[in-house]
Motif scaffolding. Structure first.
Motif, mmCIF file in Angstrom:
data_model
loop_
_atom_site.group_PDB
_atom_site.id
_atom_site.type_symbol
_atom_site.label_atom_id
_atom_site.label_comp_id
_atom_site.label_asym_id
_atom_site.label_seq_id
_atom_site.Cartn_x
_atom_site.Cartn_y
_atom_site.Cartn_z
ATOM 1 N N TYR A 133 0.811 -1.212 0.000
ATOM 2 C CA TYR A 133 0.000 0.000 0.000
ATOM 3 C C TYR A 133 0.849 1.270 0.000
ATOM 4 C CZ TYR A 133 0.773 1.385 4.812
ATOM 5 O OH TYR A 133 1.342 1.807 5.967
ATOM 6 N N MET A 134 2.103 1.160 0.507
ATOM 7 C CA MET A 134 2.954 2.341 0.567
ATOM 8 C C MET A 134 3.309 2.853 -0.827
ATOM 9 S SD MET A 134 4.372 3.269 3.736
ATOM 10 C CE MET A 134 6.158 3.216 3.872
ATOM 11 N N LYS A 135 3.217 1.944 -1.829
ATOM 12 C CA LYS A 135 3.564 2.351 -3.182
ATOM 13 C C LYS A 135 2.336 2.832 -3.927
ATOM 14 C CE LYS A 135 7.794 1.063 -4.145
ATOM 15 N NZ LYS A 135 8.846 2.012 -4.416
ATOM 16 N N ASP A 136 1.188 2.724 -3.301
ATOM 17 C CA ASP A 136 -0.038 3.134 -3.960
ATOM 18 C C ASP A 136 -0.049 4.657 -4.059
ATOM 19 O OD1 ASP A 136 -2.638 3.751 -4.699
ATOM 20 O OD2 ASP A 136 -3.539 2.173 -3.482
ATOM 21 N N PRO A 137 -0.132 5.180 -5.275
ATOM 22 C CA PRO A 137 -0.086 6.639 -5.426
ATOM 23 C C PRO A 137 -1.227 7.346 -4.706
ATOM 24 C CG PRO A 137 -0.580 5.554 -7.524
ATOM 25 C CD PRO A 137 -0.187 4.492 -6.566
ATOM 26 N N ARG A 138 -2.282 6.594 -4.368
ATOM 27 C CA ARG A 138 -3.381 7.240 -3.640
ATOM 28 C C ARG A 138 -2.939 7.719 -2.264
ATOM 29 N NH1 ARG A 138 -7.912 2.826 -4.878
ATOM 30 N NH2 ARG A 138 -6.030 1.602 -4.511
ATOM 31 N N THR A 139 -1.893 7.105 -1.697
ATOM 32 C CA THR A 139 -1.471 7.559 -0.380
ATOM 33 C C THR A 139 -0.961 8.990 -0.460
ATOM 34 O OG1 THR A 139 0.757 6.677 -0.659
ATOM 35 C CG2 THR A 139 -0.845 5.256 0.415
ATOM 36 N N VAL A 176 5.565 20.502 0.784
ATOM 37 C CA VAL A 176 6.904 19.992 1.066
ATOM 38 C C VAL A 176 6.926 18.496 1.365
ATOM 39 C CG1 VAL A 176 8.891 20.180 2.605
ATOM 40 C CG2 VAL A 176 7.669 22.235 1.895
ATOM 41 N N GLU A 177 6.017 18.056 2.215
ATOM 42 C CA GLU A 177 6.061 16.650 2.630
ATOM 43 C C GLU A 177 6.014 15.629 1.494
ATOM 44 O OE1 GLU A 177 3.225 15.966 5.787
ATOM 45 O OE2 GLU A 177 4.812 16.138 7.288
ATOM 46 N N PRO A 178 5.211 15.849 0.435
ATOM 47 C CA PRO A 178 5.190 14.845 -0.642
ATOM 48 C C PRO A 178 6.566 14.549 -1.231
ATOM 49 C CG PRO A 178 3.325 16.294 -0.865
ATOM 50 C CD PRO A 178 4.167 16.874 0.220
ATOM 51 N N PHE A 179 7.454 15.547 -1.234
ATOM 52 C CA PHE A 179 8.806 15.293 -1.739
ATOM 53 C C PHE A 179 9.499 14.249 -0.874
ATOM 54 C CE2 PHE A 179 9.774 18.347 -5.098
ATOM 55 C CZ PHE A 179 8.681 19.171 -5.035
ATOM 56 N N TYR A 180 9.322 14.356 0.438
ATOM 57 C CA TYR A 180 9.934 13.409 1.356
ATOM 58 C C TYR A 180 9.254 12.051 1.290
ATOM 59 C CZ TYR A 180 12.473 17.341 3.341
ATOM 60 O OH TYR A 180 13.305 18.420 3.507
ATOM 61 N N PHE A 181 7.941 12.065 1.214
ATOM 62 C CA PHE A 181 7.197 10.802 1.159
ATOM 63 C C PHE A 181 7.634 9.977 -0.038
ATOM 64 C CE2 PHE A 181 5.042 12.003 4.626
ATOM 65 C CZ PHE A 181 3.680 12.253 4.599
ATOM 66 N N THR A 182 7.667 10.642 -1.215
ATOM 67 C CA THR A 182 7.983 9.881 -2.422
ATOM 68 C C THR A 182 9.443 9.435 -2.402
ATOM 69 O OG1 THR A 182 8.300 12.006 -3.551
ATOM 70 C CG2 THR A 182 6.230 10.851 -3.951
ATOM 71 N N LYS A 183 10.313 10.290 -1.893
ATOM 72 C CA LYS A 183 11.738 9.905 -1.821
ATOM 73 C C LYS A 183 11.903 8.683 -0.935
ATOM 74 C CE LYS A 183 16.233 10.259 -1.980
ATOM 75 N NZ LYS A 183 17.244 11.300 -2.112
ATOM 76 N N TYR A 184 11.250 8.710 0.194
ATOM 77 C CA TYR A 184 11.387 7.613 1.160
ATOM 78 C C TYR A 184 10.901 6.294 0.576
ATOM 79 C CZ TYR A 184 10.733 4.934 5.441
ATOM 80 O OH TYR A 184 10.769 3.963 6.397
ATOM 81 N N ARG A 185 9.886 6.380 -0.279
ATOM 82 C CA ARG A 185 9.326 5.143 -0.834
ATOM 83 C C ARG A 185 9.862 4.847 -2.222
ATOM 84 N NH1 ARG A 185 3.217 6.771 0.767
ATOM 85 N NH2 ARG A 185 3.779 7.302 2.906
ATOM 86 N N ASN A 186 10.926 5.517 -2.610
ATOM 87 C CA ASN A 186 11.502 5.270 -3.932
ATOM 88 C C ASN A 186 10.512 5.494 -5.056
ATOM 89 O OD1 ASN A 186 14.194 4.654 -4.136
ATOM 90 N ND2 ASN A 186 13.873 2.707 -3.106
ATOM 91 N N MET A 187 9.700 6.516 -4.899
ATOM 92 C CA MET A 187 8.765 6.867 -5.956
ATOM 93 C C MET A 187 9.164 8.234 -6.506
ATOM 94 S SD MET A 187 5.364 5.885 -3.808
ATOM 95 C CE MET A 187 4.078 6.490 -4.863
ATOM 96 N N LYS A 188 8.702 8.503 -7.727
ATOM 97 C CA LYS A 188 8.939 9.839 -8.261
ATOM 98 C C LYS A 188 7.720 10.696 -7.954
ATOM 99 C CE LYS A 188 12.758 8.954 -10.610
ATOM 100 N NZ LYS A 188 14.035 9.517 -10.249
ATOM 101 N N LEU A 189 7.906 11.986 -7.991
ATOM 102 C CA LEU A 189 6.793 12.907 -7.862
ATOM 103 C C LEU A 189 6.463 13.368 -9.278
ATOM 104 C CD1 LEU A 189 5.067 14.389 -5.760
ATOM 105 C CD2 LEU A 189 6.733 16.223 -5.776
ATOM 106 N N PRO A 190 5.397 12.838 -9.881
ATOM 107 C CA PRO A 190 5.131 13.156 -11.281
ATOM 108 C C PRO A 190 4.806 14.627 -11.485
ATOM 109 C CG PRO A 190 3.702 11.379 -10.491
ATOM 110 C CD PRO A 190 4.361 11.996 -9.299
ATOM 111 N N VAL A 191 5.210 15.146 -12.638
ATOM 112 C CA VAL A 191 5.051 16.575 -12.879
ATOM 113 C C VAL A 191 3.587 16.992 -12.865
ATOM 114 C CG1 VAL A 191 5.152 16.293 -15.389
ATOM 115 C CG2 VAL A 191 5.724 18.477 -14.366
ATOM 116 N N THR A 192 2.685 16.125 -13.313
ATOM 117 C CA THR A 192 1.267 16.503 -13.293
ATOM 118 C C THR A 192 0.788 16.714 -11.864
ATOM 119 O OG1 THR A 192 0.906 14.144 -13.608
ATOM 120 C CG2 THR A 192 0.374 15.568 -15.449
#
Lengths: 342, 345
Positions: free
Chosen positions: B224-230, B268-284
């Motif tokens: 669930y941590m990789k689910d973009p809905r989080t 700010v937090e989404p940058f940390y969340f995605t980094k921590y979970r090895n996800m990218k923050l999509p430009v959209t």
């Protein structure tokens, strides 16, 4: 709401020295009847070696439709699998699709597939396709596909679906619900050919609704250049196929589905890891070295409980013959005779 | 002695609910002043049967509410709140457990202070094990009714963090504020816990571990941590918090603090969340975040909190909003990736 910004479909196109046919592919995407505004096209330059020609073309594409196109420049070649994986990190659409750079799609592909997917709440929607041969033009594939909605209400429904193989293991004839893909974490095998099953197979366990439509919406270019034909002559690709299937098995082992669907996953593994190698080799007039196959057999035996036992023996009698032979002790002669008989 | 309601949202909890319930039923305080409200969120396993047994065995103390539709934790807790009759409310998750002296200790403190909230400590545990005896019960009572004290508290998660289960809340506080959990989404707690800070006059911090949070092995590759809905749900909740606070009498006095909290959690937090979970923050998604900040907090650049040296990295992230103007999607994505790469986790 944050979810509203999502485009309807993210389309991922890996590109390697692709300038010859990419323009036709590109045009078919930007002319989609769903409207380019509803799409996010992600082109990935897989470290092309054409003096920057492919990358320059991608940059032109982006200039033409900056709101709908993202281009990614890989520094190291990772083949289609790696290129698609990179793009997956950036895709943000509701559904994900893949198109190969030398193919093209019908104008109503995404309108039809997306609409149907939303109607049925599909996790994966699969459509049919045509071939294109330079000499004769567009030719329908012999594959028939029904208009069907497969709803998985329980484990037995899933078993039925898995055994039917109605959902194929290729990647470009489908739309996938992005959240399901991300949660499952499946990715393509990199640096190899036959990379798709590692992505597709795990998704057969993640969805509740699988839909097929008979519309032929994708045109697959059959040519003498490009990935498939050349490599088909290469012996190495047989082993890559085996490696990828082993990776599929390893992936499934770490999921909760492994226990529930052990029989089905084992059936798929042994079939693709052992039987298909022999089958592919024979069709291409190649012969797999005995020592190599022996090693594959040994590995397979070490992985499963009893290689010759399956509750599905009735439908895979030919394969079980092979597995029994392996269990009893493989001989070079025995293997030769078996291959002759398939 | 105060009457305390314990609200427990339950969803497919058959594996762990007994350990949770036993830790409550065996409280050294006894059950006399405890009301246990179990909310079954349309479980599909044996949870409802298990909960029914508890209700039958302890009819004086256990109330069971069976939901027909799954609404997720936020909805389940809100339903529990509607039925709660206690003067104080606590929340426990169905797969966690508590210290046997938790309510004895809390009752003692409430007797002494009658404070609005007590925040205590929790600990992550992989599985149920014997708990340590309490030592000394060091607690700190703060008066946060004044503006300066409140401002200090707002930014200090040591005093009051956004989690819901390491606290006990005066019911009156909840009623005055009208605070409720976000429904149907994850990261639902801040919508409840953040607004309460403003109505609170007294907070007690107890430096003692009373709550044990079961730590599930979250896979790095999937789950669930990789689910973009989080990420998108987190954004939705934080926007709801901002909108809630803007409709209160507190926004005028605490505009900088409330805006800062929003900018920090939403942008700010989404940058940390995605980094921590090895996800990218999509430009959209990034563009949605930029548009929203510019719409709701157009004067974000002037927020005094970002001038703080300690928040240099955060300021760098906020600056992206301005830097992104005029860039193509691809250039923006590159910029986002670079900043994300530079974050240390």
């Amino acid at each position: 709401m944050a979810g509203d910004f999502m485009k309807k479909v993210s389309v991922i196109i890996p590109c390697f020295n692709a300038t010859k046919w990419l323009p036709k592919c590109f045009m078919s995407l930007v002319q989609q009847t769903i409207g380019i505004g509803e799409l996010e096209l992600i082109f990935v330059n897989d470290a092309s070696t054409d003096d920057g020609a492919t990358w320059a073309m991608l940059q032109e594409f982006e200039r033409a439709f900056p709101e709908s196109i993202i281009i990614i420049d890989l520094q190291e070649n990772r083949r289609q699998g790696g290129a698609r994986n990179e793009a997956l990190m950036y895709a943000s659409g509701e559904y994900i699709a893949f198109v190969d750079a030398d193919d093209w799609v019908e104008p109503n592909l995404y309108e039809r597939a997306y609409t149907r997917a939303r109607e049925t709440d599909a996790d994966i929607i699969q459509f049919n396709h045509n071939f294109y041969f330079e000499q004769v033009g567009v030719v329908p594939t012999k594959t028939e596909m029904a208009d069907e909605v497969i709803v998985i209400a329980n484990d037995d429904d899933r078993r039925k679906m898995l055994l039917s193989e109605k959902i194929t293991y290729g990647c470009w004839n489908k739309l996938y619900r992005r959240e399901m893909v991300m949660e499952t974490g499946s990715r393509y095998a990199e640096h190899v050919i036959y990379e798709e099953p590692l992505f597709v197979y795990p998704l057969l366990f993640a969805g509740k609704v699988y839909v097929t439509i008979s519309d032929r919406l994708y045109v697959y270019r059959q040519n003498n250049m490009g990935t498939m034909r050349n490599d088909m002559k290469a012996y190495e690709t047989l082993l890559q196929h085996a490696d990828v299937q082993f990776a599929v098995w390893e992936f499934m082992k770490q999921t909760p589905h492994f226990k529930t669907f052990y029989d089905e996953i084992k059936l798929y593994f042994l079939h693709t890891y052992l039987y298909e190698i022999l089958d592919f080799a024979k069709r291409r007039d190649m012969e797999i070295e005995f020592k190599t196959f022996e090693e594959l057999a040994r590995r397979a035996m070490a992985e499963v409980d009893d290689i010759a036992v399956t509750s599905y023996a009735g439908i895979v009698a030919k394969q079980v013959q092979l597995y029994q032979m392996i269990k009893d002790g493989l001989t070079e002669d025995g293997l030769k005779k078996y291959v002759e008989s398939i | 002695m105060y009457r305390i309601s314990i609200i427990i949202p339950c969803y497919n909890a058959e594996k762990y609910i007994d350990e949770c319930m036993q830790s409550i039923l065996k409280q050294t305080s006894g059950l006399e002043n405890l009301e246990i409200i179990l909310v079954d969120d349309a479980s599909t396993d044996r949870t409802p049967e298990i909960l029914k047994k508890y209700e039958q065995e302890y009819p004086e103390n256990v109330m069971l509410i069976l939901c027909e539709k799954n609404g997720r934790q936020g909805t389940a807790r809100n339903i529990g709140l509607n039925y709660a009759t206690g003067e104080y409310i606590a929340f426990v998750d169905a797969d966690d457990w508590i210290h046997p002296d938790m309510f004895k200790v809390l009752q003692g403190l409430l007797e002494k202070t009658a404070c609005d909230v007590i925040q205590f400590r929790g600990q992550d545990r992989k599985e149920y094990e014997a708990f340590k005896p309490l030592n000394g019960l060091k607690c700190n009572l703060r008066d946060v009714s004044g503006v300066e004290a409140k401002k200090a508290m707002l930014l200090n998660s040591e005093i009051w963090n956004e989690g819901c289960w390491c606290k006990i809340y005066k019911k009156e506080l909840i009623d005055k504020s009208g605070a409720r959990y976000a429904e149907g989404m994850t990261y639902e707690e801040p919508l409840f816990t953040y607004p309460l800070k403003f109505w609170a006059n007294t907070v007690c911090n107890l430096d003692e571990v009373l709550y044990y949070h079961r730590h599930h092995e979250a896979s790095v590759t999937f789950g669930y941590m990789k689910d973009p809905r989080t990420i998108t749900e987190h954004l939705d909740v934080q926007l709801k918090v901002l909108e809630f606070m803007r409709n209160t009498e507190f926004y005028e006095e605490y505009k900088d603090e409330i805006d800062f909290y929003f900018l920090h959690t939403f942008f700010v937090e989404p940058f940390y969340f995605t980094k921590y979970r090895n996800m990218k923050l999509p430009v959209t998604l990034f563009e949605y975040m930029c548009d929203t900040v510019e719409k709701y907090v157009p004067d974000y650049e002037n927020n005094p909190y970002f001038q703080n040296e300690m928040l240099k990295e955060e300021k760098k992230i906020m600056d992206l909003i301005g830097l992104a103007k005029g860039l193509t999607g691809t250039e923006e994505q590159k910029m986002i990736d670079e900043v994300q790469n530079g974050i240390a986790v």
